[in-house]
Each structure stands twice: as structure tokens, then as C-alpha cells.
Design an enzyme around this catalytic site. Structure first.
Site, PDB file in Angstrom:
ATOM      1  N   ASN A 279       0.850  -1.196   0.000  1.00 28.23           N
ATOM      2  CA  ASN A 279       0.000   0.000   0.000  1.00 28.23           C
ATOM      3  C   ASN A 279       0.883   1.242   0.000  1.00 28.23           C
ATOM      4  OD1 ASN A 279      -2.494   1.517   0.333  1.00 28.23           O
ATOM      5  ND2 ASN A 279      -1.789   1.948   2.407  1.00 28.23           N
TER       6      ASN A 279
ATOM      7  N   HIS B 257       0.752   5.281   1.179  1.00 30.85           N
ATOM      8  CA  HIS B 257      -0.028   6.175   2.041  1.00 30.85           C
ATOM      9  C   HIS B 257       0.623   7.566   2.044  1.00 30.85           C
ATOM     10  CE1 HIS B 257      -2.636   7.367   5.297  1.00 30.85           C
ATOM     11  NE2 HIS B 257      -1.584   7.889   5.902  1.00 30.85           N
TER      12      HIS B 257
HETATM   13  C1  GAR Z   1      -2.175   8.713  -3.083  1.00 26.54           C
HETATM   14  O1  GAR Z   1      -1.607   9.874  -2.518  1.00 26.54           O
HETATM   15  C2  GAR Z   1      -2.278   7.637  -2.034  1.00 26.54           C
HETATM   16  O2  GAR Z   1      -1.234   7.647  -1.114  1.00 26.54           O
HETATM   17  C3  GAR Z   1      -3.574   7.978  -1.370  1.00 26.54           C
HETATM   18  O3  GAR Z   1      -4.415   8.318  -2.425  1.00 26.54           O
HETATM   19  C4  GAR Z   1      -3.632   8.945  -3.446  1.00 26.54           C
HETATM   20  C5  GAR Z   1      -4.001   8.323  -4.762  1.00 26.54           C
HETATM   21  O4  GAR Z   1      -3.533   9.076  -5.821  1.00 26.54           O
HETATM   22  N1  GAR Z   1      -4.055   6.892  -0.591  1.00 26.54           N
HETATM   23  C6  GAR Z   1      -4.625   7.061   0.600  1.00 26.54           C
HETATM   24  O5  GAR Z   1      -4.871   8.131   1.089  1.00 26.54           O
HETATM   25  C7  GAR Z   1      -4.997   5.767   1.293  1.00 26.54           C
HETATM   26  N2  GAR Z   1      -5.211   6.020   2.674  1.00 26.54           N
HETATM   27  P1  GAR Z   1      -3.640   8.537  -7.304  1.00 26.54           P
HETATM   28  O6  GAR Z   1      -5.069   8.014  -7.488  1.00 26.54           O
HETATM   29  O7  GAR Z   1      -3.373   9.718  -8.169  1.00 26.54           O
HETATM   30  O8  GAR Z   1      -2.623   7.453  -7.475  1.00 26.54           O
END
Ligand code: GAR
Length: 218
Positions: free
Chosen positions: A125, A127
């Protein structure tokens, strides 16, 4: 060794690792992985994306997968009787692509017991905060609200907690006075995409062991 996190791919694999990537939104981390595989080729990068799954339709992440010619699947919670049934369906849909690693790249659902039982120790994952600080769905907002001066991103294995699994790598981002959540998140995502591509490639090419909270890349 945590029984939920058995060693997997402990030795370098002769063929590219099969990746299933799970997304919920814009999919820019997915795109970074797609670009890395395309640029180096699966044999050199060490992995190929075999399918992309989502918990909702109509997201840019699925469009990116379709543009890359990849199979996609959508498992929505509301199409299932309860969370456990949704988790079982997501597990089966993912297992159909026989992944060596599952990458949760902006997937905004907690994975359940069935998923962990099937893929534990093989789910990565990303984060947008420096865990163990600011876990959960609003890592960027929570870091800003707390007033920390540095934050960043964490790539980690998933265990049964929320953003509590063994940490593989972290990247640091300084917070600026003028930052709002969106500006800060964009700068974090720049670091995050590079880190995720690097980490997934290293895991796939070299193999790894999870020893307690330590991840040893061979
Ligand atoms: C990323 O920053 C990821 O770390 C976060 O969502 C974004 C997705 O960006 N995830 C979380 O917050 C999970 N808790 P993307 O869709 O442009 O890859």
C-alpha cells in the site's frame, strides 16, 4: 514471523512478477507503474501489471488501465450484502489474475479478512503521510492540521490494521506556509510515484522477506 505475513517471492523470480493494482481515484500512481513497465519492459523492470481493480466506476484510474489495454474489474460494496461478502468477491476477482503482488495505489477501502488470508504478505500500500503518524483516509489533511513541518509518503505491506503494516520505504516532503491540502498532496504524490515504482520493482526483481516489522529485500 507473523503468520499473516509469510515470506513470498523470497528468491528472485525467473519471470516478471504479476501485479494486480487496486485504485479508487485518479490513478496517477498506477500510471507511474504503467509507464515504468512500458519504459523498461517487464523483464527488466521485473514486473508486469496483469489487471486493475476498483471499488467504483467512472474513475480516471480505470480509464488509464483501459487505455493501456489491461483487463479491469469493479467490486462495489453496495452490490454485496455486507463488507465480508464484498471482501470475498474482491478476493475472488483479484485471485482470478493470479497476482504475485497486489498494489493498493489510492484504493480507499480497508481490505478484509478473506483478502488478507489469500494475499497477506503480498499486498503493498502507499499512504500519503509518514506512518505511523496520520494513518487513515485523510493523511494529508491531518498532517497539515497538526502543524508538522515535514510529512511525506510511506510504502508498506498491509496487515490487519489501518496503515499499520511493516514499512518498506518512506519519502519526506517539507510543508510550506502557503500549503493547502491539495497543493501539499500534489507534492507528496510526486515523491510517492517515484518511491512506489522503485519499491515495487525492487521487491519484484530481488524478492523479499518480512521479519517482524522489518522488510528485507534480498
Ligand atoms: C495517493 O496519494 C495515495 O497515497 C492515497 O491516495 C492517493 C491516490 O492518488 N491513498 C490514501 O490516502 C490511502 N489512505 P492517485 O489516485 O493519483 O494514485
Amino acid at each position: 514471523m507473523d503468520p499473516l505475513l509469510p515470506p513470498s517471492r523470497p528468491d528472485a523470480a525467473p519471470s516478471p512478477a504479476r501485479l494486480v493494482v487496486l485504485v479508487s481515484g485518479s490513478g496517477s500512481n498506477l500510471q507511474a507503474l504503467l509507464d515504468a513497465v512500458a519504459a523498461a519492459g517487464p523483464a527488466v523492470y521485473g514486473a508486469e501489471i496483469v489487471a486493475v481493480g476498483a471499488d467504483r466506476d467512472g474513475i480516471a484510474g480505470l480509464d488509464r488501465a483501459e487505455r493501456a489495454g489491461l483487463p479491469t474489474f469493479v467490486c462495489k460494496v453496495k452490490d454485496h450484502g455486507d463488507r465480508a461478502q464484498w471482501d470475498a468477491a474482491l478476493t475472488e476477482a483479484t485471485a482470478a489474475y493470479a497476482p504475485d503482488l497486489v498494489v493498493s495505489a489510492g484504493f480507499m477501502k480497508i481490505l478484509g479478512k478473506d483478502f488478507l488470508a489469500r494475499f497477506g504478505g503480498r499486498i503493498v500500500n502507499t499512504h500519503p503521510a509518514l506512518l505511523p503518524s496520520f494513518p487513515g483516509a485523510h493523511g494529508v489533511r491531518d498532517a497539515l492540521a497538526y502543524g508538522v513541518q515535514v510529512t511525506g509518503c510511506t510504502v508498506h505491506f498491509v496487515d490487519e490494521g489501518v496503515d499499520t503494516g511493516p514499512i518498506i520505504a518512506q519519502g519526506v516532503v517539507e510543508i510550506r506556509d502557503e500549503d493547502d491540502e491539495s497543493a501539499l498532496h500534489e507534492r507528496i504524490k510526486e515523491v510517492e510515484r517515484t518511491l512506489l515504482v522503485e519499491v515495487v520493482g525492487r521487491l519484484a526483481r530481488h524478492g523479499y522477506r518480512i521479519e517482524g516489522r522489518k522488510v528485507r529485500i534480498s
